[in-house]
Structures are given as C-alpha cells and as structure tokens.
Design a protein around this motif. Structure first.
Motif, PDB file in Angstrom:
ATOM      1  N   VAL A 169      65.435   8.985   8.655  1.00 51.83           N
ATOM      2  CA  VAL A 169      64.293   9.109   9.555  1.00 51.83           C
ATOM      3  C   VAL A 169      64.813   9.370  10.967  1.00 51.83           C
ATOM      4  O   VAL A 169      65.887   8.906  11.351  1.00 51.83           O
ATOM      5  CB  VAL A 169      63.407   7.850   9.532  1.00 51.83           C
ATOM      6  CG1 VAL A 169      62.754   7.695   8.167  1.00 51.83           C
ATOM      7  CG2 VAL A 169      64.192   6.590   9.887  1.00 51.83           C
ATOM      8  N   VAL A 170      64.043  10.140  11.731  1.00 51.38           N
ATOM      9  CA  VAL A 170      64.412  10.481  13.113  1.00 51.38           C
ATOM     10  C   VAL A 170      63.815   9.429  14.041  1.00 51.38           C
ATOM     11  O   VAL A 170      62.635   9.084  13.939  1.00 51.38           O
ATOM     12  CB  VAL A 170      63.898  11.883  13.483  1.00 51.38           C
ATOM     13  CG1 VAL A 170      64.247  12.224  14.929  1.00 51.38           C
ATOM     14  CG2 VAL A 170      64.487  12.931  12.540  1.00 51.38           C
ATOM     15  N   VAL A 171      64.645   8.904  14.936  1.00 52.60           N
ATOM     16  CA  VAL A 171      64.210   7.826  15.830  1.00 52.60           C
ATOM     17  C   VAL A 171      64.581   8.150  17.269  1.00 52.60           C
ATOM     18  O   VAL A 171      65.496   8.930  17.542  1.00 52.60           O
ATOM     19  CB  VAL A 171      64.831   6.468  15.427  1.00 52.60           C
ATOM     20  CG1 VAL A 171      64.383   6.052  14.035  1.00 52.60           C
ATOM     21  CG2 VAL A 171      66.359   6.527  15.501  1.00 52.60           C
ATOM     22  N   GLY A 172      63.828   7.537  18.196  1.00 51.68           N
ATOM     23  CA  GLY A 172      64.092   7.663  19.617  1.00 51.68           C
ATOM     24  C   GLY A 172      63.786   6.354  20.320  1.00 51.68           C
ATOM     25  O   GLY A 172      63.281   5.399  19.702  1.00 51.68           O
ATOM     26  N   PRO A 173      64.060   6.241  21.605  1.00 58.93           N
ATOM     27  CA  PRO A 173      63.786   5.011  22.357  1.00 58.93           C
ATOM     28  C   PRO A 173      62.285   4.834  22.563  1.00 58.93           C
ATOM     29  O   PRO A 173      61.593   5.763  22.984  1.00 58.93           O
ATOM     30  CB  PRO A 173      64.520   5.226  23.678  1.00 58.93           C
ATOM     31  CG  PRO A 173      64.595   6.715  23.827  1.00 58.93           C
ATOM     32  CD  PRO A 173      64.694   7.276  22.446  1.00 58.93           C
ATOM     33  N   LEU A 209      66.684  22.683  11.160  1.00 62.57           N
ATOM     34  CA  LEU A 209      66.433  23.226  12.492  1.00 62.57           C
ATOM     35  C   LEU A 209      66.677  24.740  12.528  1.00 62.57           C
ATOM     36  O   LEU A 209      65.932  25.487  13.167  1.00 62.57           O
ATOM     37  CB  LEU A 209      67.331  22.526  13.519  1.00 62.57           C
ATOM     38  CG  LEU A 209      67.057  21.033  13.749  1.00 62.57           C
ATOM     39  CD1 LEU A 209      68.011  20.479  14.796  1.00 62.57           C
ATOM     40  CD2 LEU A 209      65.624  20.783  14.166  1.00 62.57           C
ATOM     41  N   ALA A 210      67.709  25.185  11.840  1.00 64.09           N
ATOM     42  CA  ALA A 210      68.021  26.610  11.812  1.00 64.09           C
ATOM     43  C   ALA A 210      66.883  27.411  11.194  1.00 64.09           C
ATOM     44  O   ALA A 210      66.652  28.569  11.565  1.00 64.09           O
ATOM     45  CB  ALA A 210      69.321  26.853  11.047  1.00 64.09           C
ATOM     46  N   MET A 263      59.419  18.178   7.222  1.00 69.51           N
ATOM     47  CA  MET A 263      60.859  18.147   7.472  1.00 69.51           C
ATOM     48  C   MET A 263      61.495  17.027   6.646  1.00 69.51           C
ATOM     49  O   MET A 263      61.849  15.972   7.161  1.00 69.51           O
ATOM     50  CB  MET A 263      61.141  17.935   8.965  1.00 69.51           C
ATOM     51  CG  MET A 263      62.611  18.137   9.321  1.00 69.51           C
ATOM     52  SD  MET A 263      62.802  18.273  11.123  1.00 69.51           S
ATOM     53  CE  MET A 263      64.574  18.106  11.263  1.00 69.51           C
ATOM     54  N   PRO A 264      61.628  17.250   5.343  1.00 69.30           N
ATOM     55  CA  PRO A 264      62.193  16.206   4.487  1.00 69.30           C
ATOM     56  C   PRO A 264      63.692  16.041   4.711  1.00 69.30           C
ATOM     57  O   PRO A 264      64.423  17.026   4.798  1.00 69.30           O
ATOM     58  CB  PRO A 264      61.900  16.717   3.076  1.00 69.30           C
ATOM     59  CG  PRO A 264      61.860  18.209   3.226  1.00 69.30           C
ATOM     60  CD  PRO A 264      61.292  18.469   4.602  1.00 69.30           C
ATOM     61  N   LEU A 265      64.118  14.812   4.811  1.00 67.19           N
ATOM     62  CA  LEU A 265      65.539  14.501   4.913  1.00 67.19           C
ATOM     63  C   LEU A 265      65.873  13.495   3.813  1.00 67.19           C
ATOM     64  O   LEU A 265      66.293  12.369   4.071  1.00 67.19           O
ATOM     65  CB  LEU A 265      65.876  13.946   6.301  1.00 67.19           C
ATOM     66  CG  LEU A 265      65.911  14.977   7.436  1.00 67.19           C
ATOM     67  CD1 LEU A 265      65.909  14.292   8.786  1.00 67.19           C
ATOM     68  CD2 LEU A 265      67.126  15.899   7.301  1.00 67.19           C
ATOM     69  N   ASP A 266      65.636  13.928   2.573  1.00 61.68           N
ATOM     70  CA  ASP A 266      65.820  13.056   1.418  1.00 61.68           C
ATOM     71  C   ASP A 266      67.195  13.294   0.796  1.00 61.68           C
ATOM     72  O   ASP A 266      67.660  14.437   0.688  1.00 61.68           O
ATOM     73  CB  ASP A 266      64.733  13.313   0.375  1.00 61.68           C
ATOM     74  CG  ASP A 266      63.350  12.923   0.878  1.00 61.68           C
ATOM     75  OD1 ASP A 266      63.270  11.976   1.686  1.00 61.68           O
ATOM     76  OD2 ASP A 266      62.363  13.561   0.465  1.00 61.68           O
TER      77      ASP A 266
END
Length: 308
Positions: A169-173, A209-210, A263-266
């Motif tokens: 999963v993509v995370v940020g502050p 992303l590409a 945007m699956p990152l499995d």
C-alpha cells in the motif's frame, strides 16, 4: 552414473551460459566444459551445437535434457523416500524476503526447533532474485520470497509453491496535504522513499507508473521499514508498506494510506526449495505449513487497517 555431469548439463541448458553455470555450481568454466564433453562421450552423441554463440541444444541434447531431469528427479525422490521415516538432522539453510513480518518468521523457525530439535537453522534475508539464485546454486536449501502476482519464477528449475499473498500500500505523512486518490501521473510527480534495487515491489511500481508515462522521483533509497516510515513521516517522500505490516507504523509515525485507483500492487508469497533435500525437506514442510496458516487468512493479499 554421471550425476555431476548431468547437473551441469541441466543448469547450462537453463542458464544458456557456461559462465553463469560455472558461477552457480561453483566451478571453473573449463571444468564445466569438460563435464559436458564427458557426458557427450558417455552418451555417444553431441549435446550442444557449438557453431553458434551461445551454443544451443542439438535435437539429441533436447531429448537428453528431459531424461537427465527425470533421472535427477528420481534420485532426489529416492533419497527423500528412504529418509522419510528418519528424523531430520543437520543444517537447514533458509532465506526470507526482507519485507516479511519478523514475528511470523520467528514463529515458523521456533516450530521447526520444537518438532525437530536436531535441526540447526541458518536464516538470511534478501531479495527474491538473490534468494532464488542462492537456492539454485545450492547455497540455500529453501527461500520464502515476494514476487509480483502471476510473474514467472526468477530462477526456473526450482520447486515452487505459493503459500500466501501480500498487498503493498502507498502511504504518506498524515500531517501534510496529499491527494486522497492521486492518479498515476500525479504519483510520478511526487518524491519517493523506496527500498533499493532489486526490490520486486519497486519494479512493479515503476512498471505501473510507466504505463501512465510517469517515472519515479527517488528522494531516498532505504533498506528497512523502520527508517523508511520515519522518513516518510518527516515528509521526505511517500512510500510503500506491506498491508499486514502497516498498522504499527501508521500509529507510530502518523502515516495515512493513499487510495490509488486501478493500481494493484499484489504479490505472491512463494516458497522455493532445492530439488534434492532428503529428510531436511520435512523441516521445510513445517515452515511451509506454519506460514501458510498465517498468510492465507482473511487479510491475505488484502489491505490492512491504517491510521489516517
């Protein structure tokens, strides 16, 4: 029976390179060449067409390859069957992907020690490609690693099974303004805190992303989630965390998860092992069963709860 020669021939056929075969065995290149020549002499046929670079299998070589694989597999099965009733003992060399939860791995290692006290474990961490190569080179007996879902094995010729799944999963502050549902193009304009290559999750992210014509802007390459998430919390960049490991880092650092549409990152969690482990295979089975139980529950491959 020319077992060493057959192993060298099979590995050469899989790698397509005498140099890579020599490195993985390990032997000198000239020693590999002599082994192949001895096998050709013993069989009375030419296995490689050396008129082309790199050499390729002749029709006789293609047939011999399948028969060599069958012989080596049968010998491995014979060793395993004759040792099936004996208690495993000796050293089990096993590698684990760095992103996997240490507590779960520790539980599996403890289970082996409880069931087979004569087995000594040597445990290492690493990346999928490196771990698979170490098993192929017989420097590890087995490895548990993350690979992009449905992707082929980094190193063919190993016994492989999927024992679970994971989602990055993509995370940020949480204290900084970030879009809740950024597009792939928008993600390409952000700074990232990521693991160094050859991290498979990083490769998968770059490919996604590409596909939107975007590239990754690397702010920091960091090995280890503790420092990665601390830097993300400080606003150095956004990053990726395994879903099942997110919650404690989200609480500690105040991270929030970004919803990324389409945007699956499995990833598959795969266990690979060498072809001829004998009775130590039983110890690997204990690790497989323990990890499968831990990683195929309702959270497998799915999102974990997160703060923010």
């Amino acid at each position: 029976m020319m077992l060493d020669e057959m192993r060298s021939f099979v590995l050469l056929a899989e790698t397509g390179s005498i140099q890579m075969t020599a490195e993985r065995l390990p032997l000198t290149q000239s020693a590999v060449t002599r082994q192949i020549q001895r096998l050709e002499t013993e069989l009375g046929t030419i296995l490689l067409d050396r008129r082309v670079k790199p050499p390729r299998l002749t029709p006789a070589g293609i047939e011999a390859l399948e028969r060599c694989r069958a012989i080596l597999g049968a010998i491995g099965a014979l060793k395993a069957s004759t040792a099936a009733t004996a208690e495993p003992e000796g050293t089990l060399r096993i590698g684990f992907a760095s992103a996997l939860a240490a507590e779960t791995i520790a539980d599996a290692v403890r289970a082996v020690r409880q069931q087979f006290p004569k087995v000594e474990l040597r445990v290492v961490g690493g990346w999928a490609r490196d771990l698979a190569d170490l098993v192929l080179e017989d420097k590890l007996d087995a490895a548990v690693m993350l690979t992009a879902q449905g992707a082929p094995m980094p190193s063919p010729g190993l016994r492989s099974e999927t024992i679970g799944g994971e989602r990055m999963v993509v995370v940020g502050p949480s204290g900084r303004p970030l879009p809740r549902k950024p597009t792939r193009a928008a993600l390409g304009a952000m700074d990232w805190v990521l693991s160094p290559e050859p991290c498979d999750a990083r490769y998968a992210l770059a490919a996604l992303l590409a596909s939107a014509g975007a590239t990754m802007r690397i702010a920091a390459e960091v090995l280890g989630l503790d420092l990665q998430t601390a830097l993300i919390a400080q606003g150095v960049g956004i990053g990726m965390v395994p879903a099942r490991r997110l919650e404690p880092y989200a609480r500690r650092h105040g991270l929030k998860r970004l919803a990324i549409p389409d945007m699956p990152l499995d990833f598959d969690i795969r266990l690979v092992r060498g072809p001829h482990l004998g009775r130590i295979d039983q110890a690997v089975d204990v690790i497989r069963d323990r990890l499968t139980k831990a990683w195929t529950g309702p959270e497998a491959g799915g999102p974990a709860r997160a703060a923010g």
